[in-house]
Design a protein around this motif. Structure first.
Motif, mmCIF file in Angstrom:
data_model
loop_
_atom_site.group_PDB
_atom_site.id
_atom_site.type_symbol
_atom_site.label_atom_id
_atom_site.label_comp_id
_atom_site.label_asym_id
_atom_site.label_seq_id
_atom_site.Cartn_x
_atom_site.Cartn_y
_atom_site.Cartn_z
ATOM 1 N N ARG A 90 4.127 27.262 -1.728
ATOM 2 C CA ARG A 90 5.211 27.111 -1.542
ATOM 3 C C ARG A 90 5.952 25.612 -0.016
ATOM 4 O O ARG A 90 4.392 25.239 0.222
ATOM 5 C CB ARG A 90 5.047 28.127 -0.499
ATOM 6 C CG ARG A 90 6.697 27.988 0.300
ATOM 7 C CD ARG A 90 7.104 29.362 1.300
ATOM 8 N NE ARG A 90 6.692 30.760 0.488
ATOM 9 C CZ ARG A 90 7.445 31.632 0.050
ATOM 10 N NH1 ARG A 90 9.221 31.296 0.196
ATOM 11 N NH2 ARG A 90 7.136 32.457 -0.645
ATOM 12 N N LYS B 224 11.417 26.040 1.308
ATOM 13 C CA LYS B 224 12.531 27.196 0.119
ATOM 14 C C LYS B 224 12.287 26.325 -1.497
ATOM 15 O O LYS B 224 12.588 26.632 -2.303
ATOM 16 C CB LYS B 224 13.745 26.329 0.038
ATOM 17 C CG LYS B 224 14.389 27.680 2.027
ATOM 18 C CD LYS B 224 16.112 27.263 1.378
ATOM 19 C CE LYS B 224 16.216 28.570 2.678
ATOM 20 N NZ LYS B 224 17.686 27.917 3.375
ATOM 21 N N GLU C 102 12.568 29.870 -9.942
ATOM 22 C CA GLU C 102 14.300 29.952 -10.422
ATOM 23 C C GLU C 102 13.858 28.676 -11.478
ATOM 24 O O GLU C 102 14.239 27.588 -11.537
ATOM 25 C CB GLU C 102 15.655 30.220 -9.829
ATOM 26 C CG GLU C 102 15.927 30.692 -9.387
ATOM 27 C CD GLU C 102 16.107 31.460 -9.703
ATOM 28 O OE1 GLU C 102 17.041 31.619 -10.907
ATOM 29 O OE2 GLU C 102 16.882 33.362 -9.246
ATOM 30 N N LEU D 148 12.591 28.017 -5.210
ATOM 31 C CA LEU D 148 12.138 29.042 -5.247
ATOM 32 C C LEU D 148 13.424 30.451 -5.353
ATOM 33 O O LEU D 148 14.327 30.172 -5.334
ATOM 34 C CB LEU D 148 11.434 29.833 -4.020
ATOM 35 C CG LEU D 148 10.403 28.951 -3.591
ATOM 36 C CD1 LEU D 148 9.781 28.984 -1.704
ATOM 37 C CD2 LEU D 148 8.884 29.354 -4.605
ATOM 38 N N ALA D 149 12.535 31.608 -6.123
ATOM 39 C CA ALA D 149 14.001 32.633 -6.770
ATOM 40 C C ALA D 149 14.109 33.430 -5.175
ATOM 41 O O ALA D 149 13.555 33.734 -4.449
ATOM 42 C CB ALA D 149 13.193 33.241 -7.553
ATOM 43 N N THR D 150 15.574 33.873 -5.390
ATOM 44 C CA THR D 150 15.790 34.932 -4.300
ATOM 45 C C THR D 150 15.678 36.583 -5.202
ATOM 46 O O THR D 150 16.087 37.516 -4.343
ATOM 47 C CB THR D 150 17.280 34.724 -4.232
ATOM 48 O OG1 THR D 150 18.053 34.710 -5.239
ATOM 49 C CG2 THR D 150 17.092 33.409 -3.133
ATOM 50 N N GLN D 151 14.681 36.683 -5.671
ATOM 51 C CA GLN D 151 15.488 38.202 -6.717
ATOM 52 C C GLN D 151 13.496 38.053 -7.189
ATOM 53 O O GLN D 151 12.933 37.019 -7.823
ATOM 54 C CB GLN D 151 16.178 38.228 -7.299
ATOM 55 C CG GLN D 151 17.533 38.321 -6.939
ATOM 56 C CD GLN D 151 19.066 38.264 -7.695
ATOM 57 O OE1 GLN D 151 18.808 38.800 -9.192
ATOM 58 N NE2 GLN D 151 19.800 39.005 -7.441
ATOM 59 N N ARG D 152 13.048 38.998 -7.068
ATOM 60 C CA ARG D 152 12.079 38.959 -8.118
ATOM 61 C C ARG D 152 12.614 39.417 -9.620
ATOM 62 O O ARG D 152 13.275 39.861 -9.990
ATOM 63 C CB ARG D 152 11.903 40.787 -7.908
ATOM 64 C CG ARG D 152 11.348 40.731 -6.011
ATOM 65 C CD ARG D 152 10.328 39.387 -6.095
ATOM 66 N NE ARG D 152 9.443 40.065 -6.518
ATOM 67 C CZ ARG D 152 8.120 38.517 -5.754
ATOM 68 N NH1 ARG D 152 8.543 38.161 -5.161
ATOM 69 N NH2 ARG D 152 7.060 39.255 -6.071
ATOM 70 N N PRO E 157 14.796 34.383 -12.666
ATOM 71 C CA PRO E 157 13.616 34.281 -12.012
ATOM 72 C C PRO E 157 12.492 34.259 -12.797
ATOM 73 O O PRO E 157 12.444 35.217 -14.228
ATOM 74 C CB PRO E 157 13.749 35.305 -10.876
ATOM 75 C CG PRO E 157 15.218 35.285 -11.045
ATOM 76 C CD PRO E 157 15.704 35.205 -12.627
#
Length: 454
Positions: A236, A239, A204, A314-318, A169
């Protein structure tokens, strides 16, 4: 005279004919039955013979097919053996190519590094306008050669599968802001607007490769735009994230749009400096995007401009929070610099350049030279500039390890190399060294030294 008791009456004629007729009919029936049996037997024997002949014929065909199949299997085994040998040969060649690229990236760029450092020192010694003009021409020539060598090495590494992305990320706004800061002076010199619109998105990707992609796209956009401006927009899309680099340049003719991603295709568009580009930027972009699995699309209208779009997840975590410090502009007068450089011309140019900046410089070729100088009373330096690849397979970081273990010197380190490998970047990060890729840009080196000495 007849004897009594022995006389017999002869059979009558009708009875004899009837009996014979009956016997003849019986014999005819028996004969007919026998003939029918013989015929049936002959028919059966003929069918068995026919089946026997068929079986023999099929056996011959099966034998022929078996021999043919065996020959094909043997041929296939030989082909497989040849393919395996060819595969092993290709893998060996690929490993050799990898080693060659690693050496080429160092050895080919080493003379350029020395030339640029020497040119910077020469410019400081000859401040006249004519000398400055000549220096700028030489600098542009060196930059073109450097760009070409780097581009060819990048393409070769991407095609060989040597570049392995590290997906994690990352905050897109930080990357876009850095690119805007880098290219704004270039755009302002052409009186172009450079605008960014980037939402607070985390994607990502491999940050280094994505940066290279966007740098190529923005550089091309500014290069081929004479009026108007360039927009970098990230937004965006469900996703996914789409990054657009849009320019108001001359656009790409429809006949050329399918060719712009090919190597050395430059079309008829002129650059801002009156020449044309190398024709490798978009080819590298496409290879990097493919390596990352990011889709790239081209939309252009001749005479109106071009939009290149990159789509990534896009990332699912920061991302991990990191503090980025800006270099500080401080004087280098009196700073003690220890330089480790095995290339004589580069070492001489580096020493001359640092001394022109009023630094005290000591240059060594390897660890043995440093050890000998320590025995002669070498004082602790304020900063070290160390080449990663030294002679005989030695590594510049060995000098850092030695000084830390044996002298306890935790001295700031600038690690220089022409190798863009991830393993070297990882070692530099583990050591706490600042990584600078060759050819070294004097302004970048001076700014970094000022920051580390502040």
């Amino acid at each position: 005279m007849n004897r009594p008791g022995l006389w017999m009456e002869p059979p009558s004629e009708p009875q004899t004919i009837e009996a014979l007729t009956h016997r003849v009919a019986k014999l005819e029936r028996i004969n007919a039955a026998l003939m029918a049996h013989v015929e049936r037997t002959m028919d059966q024997q003929g069918g068995a013979y026919s089946l026997f002949q068929t079986a023999i014929m099929l056996e011959g065909r099966v034998r022929a097919r078996t021999e043919e199949l065996t020959a094909l299997m043997n041929s296939l085994e030989r082909s497989n053996a040849a393919m395996q040998a060819a595969k092993e040969e290709a893998e060996t060649a690929n490993r050799s190519k990898t080693r060659f690229l690693a050496a080429a990236s160092h050895d080919l760029l080493q003379p350029l590094n020395a030339a640029r450092l020497s040119l910077s020192a020469l410019t400081d010694l000859a401040p006249g306008p004519e000398a400055q003009g000549i220096a700028r021409q030489v600098e542009r020539g060196l930059e073109t050669i450097e760009d070409l060598i780097k581009a060819l090495i990048d393409i070769s590494k991407l095609d060989a599968g040597i570049v392995r992305p590290v997906i994690k990320p990352m905050r897109l706004a930080d990357l876009v802001a850095g690119i805007e800061a880098s290219f704004r002076p270039f755009a302002e010199r052409k009186e172009l607007r450079l605008v960014t619109r980037c939402a607070d998105l985390v994607v990502e990707t491999d940050g280094i490769l994505l940066q290279r992609i966007l740098q190529n796209l923005v550089s091309n956009a500014i290069r081929y735009t004479e009026s108007g401006g360039v927009l970098i927009a990230a937004r965006r899309r469900d996703k996914l994230c789409r990054i657009d680099v849009v320019d108001t340049g001359c656009g790409i003719p429809e006949a050329e749009r399918a060719l712009v991603f090919e190597e050395f295709f430059r079309g008829a568009r002129e650059c801002d400096d009156g020449g044309i580009g190398l024709g490798l930027g978009l080819s590298i972009v496409q290879r990097m995007a493919s390596t990352l699995g990011h889709a790239i699309e081209l939309h252009s209208r001749s005479g109106h401009g071009t939009r290149l779009s990159l789509t990534l997840p896009l990332a699912t975590q920061r991302p991990d929070p990191r503090v980025t410090l800006a270099p500080l502009a401080t004087a280098l007068t009196g700073a003690r610099v220890l330089a480790i450089e095995n290339d004589a011309s580069t070492a001489e140019a580096l020493q001359r350049l640092l001394r022109n900046w009023d630094a005290e410089v000591q240059v060594f070729r390897d660890l043995a030279g440093v050890v000998a100088a320590l025995g002669a009373g070498l004082a602790r330096p304020d900063v070290m500039v160390i080449d990663y690849h030294l002679d005989n397979g030695a590594c510049g970081l060995d000098v850092v390890d030695y000084l830390r273990r044996n002298r306890g010197w935790v001295t700031p380190v600038i690690l220089t190399t022409a190798d863009h490998g991830a393993d070297i970047a990882a070692r530099a990060q583990a050591t706490g060294a600042e990584l600078v890729h060759k050819p070294i840009k004097p302004a970048q080196l001076r700014s970094l030294l000022a920051y580390m000495l502040a």
